[in-house]
Motif scaffolding. Structure first.
Motif, PDB file in Angstrom:
ATOM      1  N   ILE A 140       0.982  -1.173  -0.068  1.00  0.00           N
ATOM      2  CA  ILE A 140      -0.126   0.011  -0.029  1.00  0.00           C
ATOM      3  C   ILE A 140       0.772   1.189   0.047  1.00  0.00           C
ATOM      4  N   ASP A 141       1.766   1.158   0.802  1.00  0.00           N
ATOM      5  CA  ASP A 141       2.939   2.321   1.026  1.00  0.00           C
ATOM      6  C   ASP A 141       4.224   1.951   1.563  1.00  0.00           C
ATOM      7  N   GLY A 142       5.049   1.508   0.360  1.00  0.00           N
ATOM      8  CA  GLY A 142       6.570   1.192   0.989  1.00  0.00           C
ATOM      9  C   GLY A 142       7.117   2.033   1.874  1.00  0.00           C
ATOM     10  N   PRO A 143       7.428   3.388   1.780  1.00  0.00           N
ATOM     11  CA  PRO A 143       8.228   4.082   2.529  1.00  0.00           C
ATOM     12  C   PRO A 143       7.565   4.201   3.890  1.00  0.00           C
ATOM     13  N   LEU A 144       6.168   4.179   4.028  1.00  0.00           N
ATOM     14  CA  LEU A 144       5.301   4.122   5.194  1.00  0.00           C
ATOM     15  C   LEU A 144       5.669   3.133   5.911  1.00  0.00           C
ATOM     16  N   ALA A 145       5.567   1.890   5.372  1.00  0.00           N
ATOM     17  CA  ALA A 145       6.028   0.301   6.100  1.00  0.00           C
ATOM     18  C   ALA A 145       7.264   0.322   6.589  1.00  0.00           C
ATOM     19  N   ARG A 146       8.203   1.006   5.891  1.00  0.00           N
ATOM     20  CA  ARG A 146       9.593   1.041   6.289  1.00  0.00           C
ATOM     21  C   ARG A 146      10.011   1.777   7.575  1.00  0.00           C
ATOM     22  N   LEU A 147       9.093   2.881   7.640  1.00  0.00           N
ATOM     23  CA  LEU A 147       9.417   3.969   8.655  1.00  0.00           C
ATOM     24  C   LEU A 147       8.790   3.338   9.888  1.00  0.00           C
ATOM     25  N   VAL A 148       7.509   2.871   9.638  1.00  0.00           N
ATOM     26  CA  VAL A 148       6.942   2.412  10.865  1.00  0.00           C
ATOM     27  C   VAL A 148       7.598   1.031  11.402  1.00  0.00           C
ATOM     28  N   ASP A 149       7.993   0.164  10.648  1.00  0.00           N
ATOM     29  CA  ASP A 149       8.681  -1.109  10.825  1.00  0.00           C
ATOM     30  C   ASP A 149       9.997  -0.712  11.661  1.00  0.00           C
ATOM     31  N   ASN A 150      10.772   0.291  10.974  1.00  0.00           N
ATOM     32  CA  ASN A 150      12.238   0.594  11.748  1.00  0.00           C
ATOM     33  C   ASN A 150      12.028   1.315  13.097  1.00  0.00           C
ATOM     34  N   ARG A 151      11.231   2.256  13.040  1.00  0.00           N
ATOM     35  CA  ARG A 151      11.022   3.342  14.287  1.00  0.00           C
ATOM     36  C   ARG A 151      10.566   2.226  15.479  1.00  0.00           C
ATOM     37  N   VAL A 152       9.232   1.440  15.158  1.00  0.00           N
ATOM     38  CA  VAL A 152       8.644   0.693  16.148  1.00  0.00           C
ATOM     39  C   VAL A 152       9.526  -0.435  16.725  1.00  0.00           C
ATOM     40  N   LYS A 153      10.270  -1.025  15.845  1.00  0.00           N
ATOM     41  CA  LYS A 153      11.330  -2.230  16.081  1.00  0.00           C
ATOM     42  C   LYS A 153      12.379  -1.688  16.920  1.00  0.00           C
ATOM     43  N   ALA A 154      12.614  -0.441  16.823  1.00  0.00           N
ATOM     44  CA  ALA A 154      13.987   0.190  17.653  1.00  0.00           C
ATOM     45  C   ALA A 154      13.460   0.451  18.899  1.00  0.00           C
ATOM     46  N   THR A 155      11.973   0.628  19.242  1.00  0.00           N
ATOM     47  CA  THR A 155      11.411   0.958  20.417  1.00  0.00           C
ATOM     48  C   THR A 155      11.384  -0.095  21.374  1.00  0.00           C
ATOM     49  N   ARG A 156      11.628   0.144  22.774  1.00  0.00           N
ATOM     50  CA  ARG A 156      11.296  -0.948  23.643  1.00  0.00           C
ATOM     51  C   ARG A 156      10.499  -0.702  24.620  1.00  0.00           C
ATOM     52  N   GLY A 157       9.386  -1.726  24.913  1.00  0.00           N
ATOM     53  CA  GLY A 157       8.498  -1.699  25.960  1.00  0.00           C
ATOM     54  C   GLY A 157       6.989  -1.251  25.172  1.00  0.00           C
ATOM     55  N   TRP A 158       6.031  -1.799  25.779  1.00  0.00           N
ATOM     56  CA  TRP A 158       4.823  -1.609  25.038  1.00  0.00           C
ATOM     57  C   TRP A 158       4.290  -0.345  25.284  1.00  0.00           C
ATOM     58  N   GLU A 159       4.296   0.564  26.422  1.00  0.00           N
ATOM     59  CA  GLU A 159       3.975   1.877  26.234  1.00  0.00           C
ATOM     60  C   GLU A 159       4.815   2.669  25.262  1.00  0.00           C
ATOM     61  N   ALA A 160       6.067   2.635  25.272  1.00  0.00           N
ATOM     62  CA  ALA A 160       6.692   3.434  24.437  1.00  0.00           C
ATOM     63  C   ALA A 160       6.437   3.284  22.899  1.00  0.00           C
ATOM     64  N   ARG A 161       6.061   1.970  22.736  1.00  0.00           N
ATOM     65  CA  ARG A 161       5.933   1.594  21.377  1.00  0.00           C
ATOM     66  C   ARG A 161       4.474   2.239  20.780  1.00  0.00           C
ATOM     67  N   ILE A 162       3.488   2.060  21.680  1.00  0.00           N
ATOM     68  CA  ILE A 162       2.062   2.813  21.581  1.00  0.00           C
ATOM     69  C   ILE A 162       2.186   4.130  21.375  1.00  0.00           C
ATOM     70  N   ASP A 163       2.950   4.741  22.329  1.00  0.00           N
ATOM     71  CA  ASP A 163       3.374   6.554  22.283  1.00  0.00           C
ATOM     72  C   ASP A 163       3.923   6.859  20.750  1.00  0.00           C
ATOM     73  N   LEU A 164       4.690   6.041  20.533  1.00  0.00           N
ATOM     74  CA  LEU A 164       5.592   6.429  19.277  1.00  0.00           C
ATOM     75  C   LEU A 164       4.479   6.058  17.945  1.00  0.00           C
ATOM     76  N   VAL A 165       3.649   5.048  18.175  1.00  0.00           N
ATOM     77  CA  VAL A 165       2.518   5.010  16.955  1.00  0.00           C
ATOM     78  C   VAL A 165       1.720   5.942  17.066  1.00  0.00           C
ATOM     79  N   GLU A 166       1.191   6.275  18.239  1.00  0.00           N
ATOM     80  CA  GLU A 166       0.257   7.443  18.255  1.00  0.00           C
ATOM     81  C   GLU A 166       0.742   8.698  17.624  1.00  0.00           C
ATOM     82  N   ARG A 167       1.887   9.134  18.018  1.00  0.00           N
ATOM     83  CA  ARG A 167       2.639  10.253  17.407  1.00  0.00           C
ATOM     84  C   ARG A 167       2.728  10.271  15.746  1.00  0.00           C
ATOM     85  N   LEU A 168       3.002   8.896  15.430  1.00  0.00           N
ATOM     86  CA  LEU A 168       3.122   8.822  13.741  1.00  0.00           C
ATOM     87  C   LEU A 168       1.679   9.065  13.191  1.00  0.00           C
TER      88      LEU A 168
END
Length: 311
Positions: A140-168
């Protein structure tokens, strides 16, 4: 559109330990500024020693799944031996029939529970193209997929991951063109009164023809108003069936059930009148209720209670 996420809410955490395996699941509602676009988030981790099947009934949620462990298997409901592996990130559009998935091994994933309009604005794609499909995010969107995967994968902890995704999500929605207020009003009308909303009048109130309204619904929500109303009524019926058989269990509309072929748990409140339940849910009669239930879930309400166990 202005968006600003500023809080971290506590997670609701649930644990499961059985012969099926062990896993932890946490849920969190979306930040208030995202309500109307995102219902919330589900994160999970654990290990399944043997394959576990999950039964997904139709709902009015669009899921974006970000996976960091073993693939999830999508089974063809007409031929369960035909399997598609979902590996890193995928989108589940609105479905008009049930879906069957299978998981085994390590589990580590996050599910973003979008409303259809939220998914439309976030993914920037016509939702009708996703209806009855599960599609990899990179298609659907290659750049978006890479951005989300790389940034979320590099983030540790459930709360921190959700916070990051919400900001994105907030950043991306802030750049999107808002949906028509009239169209959103029509959507809310169907959610609040799926059994009594006059579809012809709905188009008139929206200031457009019925054909144009249907086209707009397909683009921004994924289905025609009539189908949306049917699924909403079905979701309310599933909630009522759960109250009958599982002592008022709370089970979110988009959450799958464990599919256990040999499950034979005794159904509570068996004396409940299915005819009365059908009428209370807005069906013409018990026959209509069972026909619609089969159309969406592929089982009768009684079979659903006997074979599906909340995950």
């Amino acid at each position: 559109m202005q968006m600003s996420v500023s809080r971290t809410a506590n997670l609701q955490v649930f644990e499961h330990h059985s012969c099926l395996g062990q896993w932890r699941v946490a849920e969190r509602r979306a930040d208030p500024c995202l309500r109307g676009y995102v219902h919330g988030f589900v994160v999970s981790e654990g290990y399944l020693p043997t394959a576990v099947r999950e039964w997904h009934v139709p709902s009015l949620e669009v899921s974006v799944v970000l996976n960091f462990a073993s693939p999830h298997r999508l089974l063809d409901t007409s031929e369960p031996k035909r399997v598609t592996d979902c590996r890193t990130g995928w989108v589940v559009g609105l479905h008009s029939r049930h879906r069957l998935t299978e998981a085994v091994g390590a589990r580590d994933f996050i599910v973003i529970r979008f409303t259809p309009i939220g998914a439309h604005l976030f993914l920037k794609t016509p939702m009708g193209l996703l209806t009855d499909h599960t599609i990899e995010l990179k298609e659907i969107d290659g750049p978006l997929a890479r951005l989300v995967d790389n940034r979320v994968k590099a983030t540790r902890g459930w709360e921190a991951r959700i916070d990051l995704v919400e900001r994105l999500i907030a950043e991306r929605l802030a750049l999107a063109r808002p949906a028509s207020p009239a169209l959103l009003h029509s959507w809310q009308r169907l959610l609040s009164a799926p059994n009594t909303t006059d579809l012809a009048r709905l188009a008139s109130e929206s200031g457009c023809s019925r054909r144009h309204l249907i086209a707009q619904f397909h683009t921004q929500f994924g289905m025609a108003p009539k189908t949306i109303a049917r699924i909403r009524r079905f979701n309310l019926a599933v909630r009522a069936v759960n109250r009958v058989g599982r002592n008022a269990i709370q089970h979110p509309a988009g959450k799958p059930y464990l599919h256990l072929e040999s499950h034979s748990k005794r159904i509570a409140n068996a004396e409940t009148s299915w005819a009365d339940l059908a009428l209370n849910c807005g069906y013409y009669d018990q026959s209509h209720f069972i026909k619609e239930f089969r159309a969406f879930a592929d089982v009768t309400p009684v079979e659903f209670l006997r074979r599906m166990q909340p995950g």
